[in-house]
Design a protein around this motif. Structure first.
Motif, PDB file in Angstrom:
ATOM      1  N   ILE A  87       0.326  -2.395   1.796  1.00  0.00           N
ATOM      2  CA  ILE A  87       0.039  -1.108   1.144  1.00  0.00           C
ATOM      3  C   ILE A  87       0.740   0.031   1.872  1.00  0.00           C
ATOM      4  CG2 ILE A  87      -1.797   0.585   0.759  1.00  0.00           C
ATOM      5  CD1 ILE A  87      -3.641  -1.739   0.036  1.00  0.00           C
ATOM      6  N   GLY A  91       3.601   2.437   0.495  1.00  0.00           N
ATOM      7  CA  GLY A  91       3.423   3.889   0.578  1.00  0.00           C
ATOM      8  C   GLY A  91       4.594   4.570   1.258  1.00  0.00           C
ATOM      9  N   PHE A 263      -3.048   1.869  -3.969  1.00  0.00           N
ATOM     10  CA  PHE A 263      -2.160   2.460  -2.968  1.00  0.00           C
ATOM     11  C   PHE A 263      -2.857   2.712  -1.635  1.00  0.00           C
ATOM     12  CE2 PHE A 263       0.453   3.488  -6.646  1.00  0.00           C
ATOM     13  CZ  PHE A 263       1.727   3.267  -6.153  1.00  0.00           C
TER      14      PHE A 263
END
Length: 302
Positions: A87, A91, A263
């Motif tokens: 994640i 990101g 996210f």
């Protein structure tokens, strides 16, 4: 762990994260492409049965475990802790291109401080003979080779794509864009460097200003001649599109683009809430605001 000083700080932070380019640009285009008003049916169903439950789940997990996207997997299932690292890597990739787009916007903002907008005429050094100016003219000859002043400003002035020979020769570094990108990353850093103490104050500007701009553009657009034609173009339903699987896939993808579950941001933001905060109500409020913003943006754009 720190806590939000005000409930409104958290709500604005979540809204500021969820409302982005996916709402302002992507939703109107996807809606028009997939049947206009008819697209609102699969979009609403995907929001109710897919987007909002995942949105609520992520808020609830973050608030219960009070940790970020990486350590939370040690609490849920330690073998899945690699998901948290994935994640963060995703990101990082997203921040590269999102901040680049914002840097372009900053460059446009700087370029707009001139008597004549540089993308409004063909009388600039970067323009080519193919540039066709249509501002304030009723009779314009447009061919397949014609380029608008706005397109040439973006391609030849902002990106200087004419200096690139392809993927193996991308050209030099545009120091103006590099400076804009540095400023954007600096602003992002100082917005986050003290955690929720600073970000909770920044969102009062970053989350509300887009709505001010949208309302100004909506009022301006509604006063232009033929504005109702754009609304019809946007919402005229094509019921036959509902029989296409691609429309339902686009509706699901748009919900994920706009609400942004997965996210890790919602996990992090909710982890600063009080343990007994009503995150179910927060999920409903922020999801509704997000979807209504998408719908409103369509009127602004069209």
């Amino acid at each position: 762990r720190d806590k939000w000083s005000k409930k409104m700080d958290f709500l604005l932070s979540v809204i500021g994260f969820a409302v982005d380019l996916g709402n302002v640009w992507r939703f109107p285009y996807i809606c028009y492409q997939n049947g206009g008003g008819a697209f609102l049916i699969p979009y609403t169903l995907m929001a109710v049965f897919g987007g909002v439950p995942l949105f609520y789940m992520e808020l609830a997990l973050g608030q219960f475990h009070r940790t970020g996207a990486i350590p939370i997997w040690k609490c849920i299932c330690p073998i899945f802790k690699g998901i948290g690292f994935a994640i963060c890597i995703i990101g990082l990739y997203v921040s590269f291109y999102y901040n680049t787009i914002i840097a372009w916007a900053l460059y446009y903002f700087y370029s707009s401080f001139s008597g004549t907008l540089p993308w409004a005429s063909c009388d600039n050094p970067w323009n080519t003979p193919a540039c066709t100016n249509y501002f304030g003219r009723s009779n314009v000859t447009w061919t397949n080779f014609s380029r608008s002043p706005a397109e040439e400003f973006y391609m030849r002035k902002v990106l200087e794509i004419q200096k690139s020979g392809g993927l193996y020769d991308v050209g030099g570094v545009r120091w103006q864009l590099l400076l804009c990108l540095f400023l954007i990353f600096t602003i992002v850093y100082f917005s986050l460097w003290k955690g929720v103490k600073t970000s909770g104050k920044v969102v009062w500007v970053t989350a509300t200003l887009p709505y001010v701009v949208l309302l100004v553009l909506l009022v301006r657009g509604a006063t232009l001649p033929g504005a109702w034609r754009g609304v019809v173009f946007y919402l005229r339903p094509d019921w036959g599109k509902l029989l296409s699987t691609a429309v339902w896939v686009d509706a699901a993808a748009q919900i994920f683009f706009s609400l942004g579950p997965g996210f890790g941001v919602l996990l992090a933001l909710a982890s600063y809430n009080h343990f007994h905060n009503n995150c179910y109500r927060d999920a409903l409020i922020t999801s509704t605001v997000n979807c209504l913003t998408s719908f409103l943006s369509g009127f602004v754009i069209f």
